[in-house]
Design a protein around this motif. Sequence first.
Motif, PDB file in Angstrom:
ATOM      1  N   PRO A 191      -6.102 -42.823 -52.592  1.00  0.00           N
ATOM      2  CA  PRO A 191      -5.893 -43.793 -51.949  1.00  0.00           C
ATOM      3  C   PRO A 191      -4.705 -44.138 -50.903  1.00  0.00           C
ATOM      4  O   PRO A 191      -4.716 -43.780 -49.747  1.00  0.00           O
ATOM      5  CB  PRO A 191      -5.726 -45.275 -52.196  1.00  0.00           C
ATOM      6  CG  PRO A 191      -5.809 -44.936 -53.710  1.00  0.00           C
ATOM      7  CD  PRO A 191      -5.841 -43.162 -54.170  1.00  0.00           C
TER       8      PRO A 191
ATOM      9  N   THR B 274      -5.746 -41.327 -48.347  1.00  0.00           N
ATOM     10  CA  THR B 274      -6.736 -41.981 -47.020  1.00  0.00           C
ATOM     11  C   THR B 274      -5.920 -42.804 -45.948  1.00  0.00           C
ATOM     12  O   THR B 274      -6.540 -42.221 -45.020  1.00  0.00           O
ATOM     13  CB  THR B 274      -7.955 -42.421 -47.872  1.00  0.00           C
ATOM     14  OG1 THR B 274      -7.720 -42.285 -49.242  1.00  0.00           O
ATOM     15  CG2 THR B 274      -8.770 -42.955 -46.680  1.00  0.00           C
ATOM     16  N   LEU B 275      -4.949 -43.238 -46.661  1.00  0.00           N
ATOM     17  CA  LEU B 275      -4.333 -44.389 -45.440  1.00  0.00           C
ATOM     18  C   LEU B 275      -3.211 -43.266 -44.481  1.00  0.00           C
ATOM     19  O   LEU B 275      -3.495 -43.868 -43.352  1.00  0.00           O
ATOM     20  CB  LEU B 275      -3.375 -45.287 -46.509  1.00  0.00           C
ATOM     21  CG  LEU B 275      -4.163 -46.845 -47.128  1.00  0.00           C
ATOM     22  CD1 LEU B 275      -2.699 -47.241 -48.058  1.00  0.00           C
ATOM     23  CD2 LEU B 275      -4.628 -47.039 -46.059  1.00  0.00           C
TER      24      LEU B 275
ATOM     25  N   TYR C  63     -11.259 -47.723 -45.928  1.00  0.00           N
ATOM     26  CA  TYR C  63     -10.708 -47.370 -47.330  1.00  0.00           C
ATOM     27  C   TYR C  63     -10.895 -48.171 -48.227  1.00  0.00           C
ATOM     28  O   TYR C  63     -10.980 -46.921 -49.232  1.00  0.00           O
ATOM     29  CB  TYR C  63      -9.282 -48.544 -46.684  1.00  0.00           C
ATOM     30  CG  TYR C  63      -8.498 -48.731 -47.842  1.00  0.00           C
ATOM     31  CD1 TYR C  63      -8.414 -47.290 -48.526  1.00  0.00           C
ATOM     32  CD2 TYR C  63      -7.679 -49.084 -48.114  1.00  0.00           C
ATOM     33  CE1 TYR C  63      -6.923 -47.554 -49.560  1.00  0.00           C
ATOM     34  CE2 TYR C  63      -6.970 -49.630 -49.542  1.00  0.00           C
ATOM     35  CZ  TYR C  63      -6.241 -48.396 -49.805  1.00  0.00           C
ATOM     36  OH  TYR C  63      -5.570 -48.710 -50.675  1.00  0.00           O
TER      37      TYR C  63
END
Length: 335
Positions: free
Chosen positions: A312, A315-316, A302
């Motif tokens: 983000p 990505t999470l 991360y």
Amino acid sequence: MNFTQIRGHQKVLKLLTRIRETEKFASAYIFSGPEGVGKRLTAIAFAKSLLCMAKNKDSCETCPACIQVERGNHPDLILVKPEKGVITVDSIRNLKRTLSWKSFAGGKKICIVDEADQMNIHAANAFLKTLEEPAPETIIILITSKPYRLLPTIISRCQQIKFQPLPFPDTAELIRLKKKEVERNDALLMASLTEGSPGKALSLEVEYIKELRDEWIEKVKFLINKEPIEFWGEDEISPKDKKELELKLDLLILWFRDLLRYKIYKNIEPIFNKDKAEEVSLQEAMFRLEDLINILFIIENYKATLDYNINPQLTLEALIATLKSRDKNLYSYQF
Ligand SMILES: [Zn+2]
């Protein structure tokens, strides 16, 4: 500060001393390595040793040239640094003009570009031309903690000198030299958090860092108890301040590394959050070894995505999906 006063970096200092003694200078160097470990100090000490009028093995610290370097007003030492986070093409054009002048003292001219990775593309292209046509008796030193952000064509024209982080005990000692009120365990915590960067550690407030760390400890406690919790809050998903988020993630990584260290060694000696030793032993018992390794993998990934401006949230989601397929039990932590 001269070479003998610089802490650590023995290999680099030896190399620079050899370069100075043999006078086999490259026209440009890149000093790369982690932030705050002394790259800039070393570059200035190197420049001073070349400009010093005493012509000894190291700078004398007392001649007019040494004093001018220390005060930042030696006419043959040019410093370029970002303004509002960017080095513009105008700064590079100014630099080019200054480098075309003769040396004031009749010796070398040295140019230090701090945070060279902050050159925008126009500045970088203009700079490349400066490197392609080096001015005589001129040495350029680029300083960067992110060499991968420099143009490959710039990198290939420079000799790269790599700086390593300082050992944690040395970093802790430097922190306590400058901030006498910091306790030894706290200094070690800061040394470990910044991975051996005294400059970075000294820019942070110990009490504030511990507050941020304690917030994570509480969140992890909720996670263990499987109580509903928004582990990643608004600040983590859409960070307003990327540096602050990086710092918070470093604290979380440090915490989980301590849980992992305790799980492996069953001993508080190798952990860095020593003031929270009891909490470490309690939390460690609630995770399996593979969970700790997986969690560290997620947080480190991360953090890596932040540097590349990847969304983000995406990505999470991707990480959670990865975990789901890897380890159903871990997913039940609702991480
Ligand atoms: Zn001197």
